[in-house]
Structure formats: structure tokens, C-alpha cells
Design an enzyme around this catalytic site. Structure first.
Site, short mmCIF file in Angstrom:
data_model
loop_
_atom_site.label_atom_id
_atom_site.label_comp_id
_atom_site.label_asym_id
_atom_site.label_seq_id
_atom_site.Cartn_x
_atom_site.Cartn_y
_atom_site.Cartn_z
CD GLU A 105 36.46 -7.71 -79.46
OE1 GLU A 105 36.30 -7.83 -78.23
OE2 GLU A 105 35.67 -7.08 -80.19
CG ASP A 107 36.30 -6.81 -83.24
OD1 ASP A 107 36.39 -7.89 -82.65
OD2 ASP A 107 36.12 -5.73 -82.67
CD GLU A 109 32.29 -4.69 -84.60
OE1 GLU A 109 31.76 -4.93 -83.50
OE2 GLU A 109 32.79 -3.58 -84.88
CG ASN A 124 38.44 -1.92 -83.35
OD1 ASN A 124 39.58 -1.45 -83.33
ND2 ASN A 124 37.52 -1.55 -82.48
N GLY A 132 39.78 1.15 -80.37
CA GLY A 132 39.80 2.39 -81.13
C GLY A 132 40.66 2.33 -82.36
CD GLU A 134 36.95 2.03 -83.85
OE1 GLU A 134 37.91 2.84 -83.92
OE2 GLU A 134 36.21 1.94 -82.85
N GLY A 213 26.05 6.40 -88.27
CA GLY A 213 26.32 6.89 -86.93
C GLY A 213 25.17 6.71 -85.97
#
Length: 299
Positions: A105, A107, A109, A124, A132, A134, A213
């Protein structure tokens, strides 16, 4: 009867104009040419004869669409205008993805925010089921006010993320050096997608993580949230989802040619400037989360 030189020049100019018009028209593809609705059909509207799409998100559902084909390399781009108002918790996604034979993948976002606060852009990369990776930047303009291009260039050498024409991230294929495969080092190449991927777009509720978060949730008093999309052309090498097509790295595709193996000096300066001024998070420097960094972070 022959033609005068000026007549030849006029004819050449007309043919050139026709070629440019046809080329531009071909790039201005209709949605149905390359994409299908995948979910939330009742929350999707079409404008401009199918050359613009609106996705809506409310407290019940969002929506999404995906390319009809899978691809093994290419330039994947879309013009996007993000939801306005109070968009905290709202995620707009534009990415490449496959879950066939493994999970790869790549990304974009877009992370909504409270009014007056900047929109974050998270990128990502997943390869062989491991993500992981990012990185987050703060966009230096208001992405809710107008359309901007977001692009992913994918060839054998690297994956480059662009905002308009500015590169914001480079993910290198560490199995390749000077255009040739590296032999005998199993660590090299970990973290580079190798499976054919589909282009996917979605609008969904990410209240549990996307803003502060997960502290700032979607404010449903402002629903529906709406994102708009244009440019449904795809410059990609079609590939069967279950089989990697080695021809997708052929130089007969323009994005695989030497010019696109590295950034030029202007692009490098823009890239370094963005990362210096606007980067908020880089997984390669997060030692608390990753005491042992991903292999690609070491070089």
C-alpha cells in the site's frame, strides 16, 4: 500544385493545435472510464458530465471508489478539494493498495482539523504486510479552498509523493543501485512494494486517531462532510493482481525512463525546503516507537 512555405507552416500549426487538443481531451477522462464505486453509492454525486465526483460522510457512512484495473508502475494523480468547516476526525484518502497475495500500500491520508487549524497530510508505505512508515507534513495552503494535485510516481527506482509539482517524500527501492539489482544482501529491498496495486479513494470517520491522536472527534453537527475529486486519467502499466508484471518497469513507459529515476536540482531544492519547514513526523527518527529502525532508514 505545391504549397507555399507559409501555407505549410499554417498547416503544421493547425495539426499541432489539434494534437494538443486531442491529448488534453484524452487526459480529461470520465470517471466511468477508469473507476467504479465501491461503497456508499448513495453518498456519491457526479458533476461536469462525470468529470468531477463528490463523496459525502455522515454519522452513518462514508463512501469510496477504486480503479477497475491494477497497475505495476506509473503516475497516479488526482485533483482533490478537501472537506471544509470543522473537519476534525475526517479522513480523506487517495492511495494505491492490494491485498492479493500479500499487503502492499502507498498512501495519501488527509487529516481534518478544527476551524483555523492546519490540515495534516500523512503518507505511509506498506510492503509485505509491514507498514508503520508514516510521515506527516502540515500543508502550506488551505486545501479546502480549491483543488490541488496529489501524485504518486512509482517506478523501479523509487516512489515519489508530490503535492502539485512539489515532491514531499521519496521512498527508494533499496534493492536497486545505479539501475541494477543488488545481489547477496537480504536486508536490501525490504520495504518496497512489488505487487500490482489498485487506485483507491475514500472518505471516512477516523475520529479514533486522525486528529490530536484521537482527542478531537468528528462534529456531526456539521455533517455531511464533502470532498471533491477531478482528473480520472491513469498513466499506469496494467497488471494482473496476482502476478507481478516485469514489463511494468520497461523504459517504453515514460515514467521508467532515466529522466524520472532521480529528482532534478529544482525538485531537490523544493523537496528539502518542504521537509525543513513543514514536516511534523518522520518514522525514521522515532526511536521510542522503533528502537530498531526500519531497514530503509539506515541508508
Amino acid at each position: 500544385m505545391g504549397f507555399h512555405p507559409w501555407q505549410v507552416m499554417v498547416m503544421m500549426f493547425i495539426f499541432l493545435e489539434m494534437f494538443l487538443l486531442l491529448t488534453n481531451a484524452a487526459r480529461d477522462a470520465f470517471f466511468d472510464e477508469n473507476y467504479n464505486v465501491t461503497w456508499g453509492r448513495d453518498r456519491i454525486l457526479f458533476f461536469k458530465n462525470g468529470r468531477e465526483v463528490q463523496l459525502s460522510l455522515d454519522h452513518l457512512s462514508g463512501a469510496g471508489f477504486a480503479s477497475k484495473a491494477y497497475f505495476g508502475s506509473g503516475l497516479f494523480q488526482m485533483r482533490i478539494k478537501l472537506p471544509d468547516k470543522d473537519s476534525a476526525g475526517v479522513v480523506t484518502a487517495f492511495y494505491l493498495n492490494t491485498n492479493v497475495g500479500g499487503h502492499d500500500e502507498v498512501d495519501f491520508e488527509f487529516l481534518g482539523n478544527r476551524p483555523g487549524k492546519p490540515i495534516g497530510l500523512q503518507t505511509n508505505v506498506f510492503a509485505d504486510g509491514v507498514g508503520g512508515r508514516e510521515e506527516r507534513i502540515t500543508l502550506w495552503f488551505d486545501p479546502t479552498a480549491d483543488f490541488h494535485y496529489y501524485k504518486i510516481l512509482w517506478n523501479q527506482r523509487h516512489i515519489v509523493f508530490f503535492v502539485d509539482d512539489i515532491p514531499i517524500r521519496i521512498h527508494k527501492n533499496n534493492k536497486i543501485k545505479h539501475g541494477k539489482p543488488i545481489q547477496g544482501n537480504k536486508l536490501k529491498g525490504i520495504g518496497y512494494p512489488k505487487r500490482p496495486m489498485q487506485v483507491v479513494v475514500s472518505l471516512w470517520d477516523g475520529s479514533d486517531w486522525a486528529t490530536d491522536g484521537g482527542q478531537s472527534k468528528a462534529n456531526w453537527a456539521h455533517e455531511p462532510f464533502q470532498a471533491h475529486f477531478q482528473d480520472f486519467n491513469i498513466d499506469g502499466c496494467p497488471s494482473v493482481p496476482t502476478v507481478s508484471n516485469k514489463d511494468c518497469y520497461s523504459s517504453r513507459y515514460w515514467w521508467n525512463r532515466k529522466k524520472y529515476r532521480d529528482l532534478d536540482q529544482r525538485q531537490l531544492r523544493a523537496y528539502e525546503n518542504v521537509r525543513k519547514k513543514y514536516m511534523d513526523y518522520d518514522y525514521c527518527t522515532d526511536r521510542r516507537r522503533y528502537p530498531i529502525p526500519h531497514p530503509e532508514c539506515s541508508g
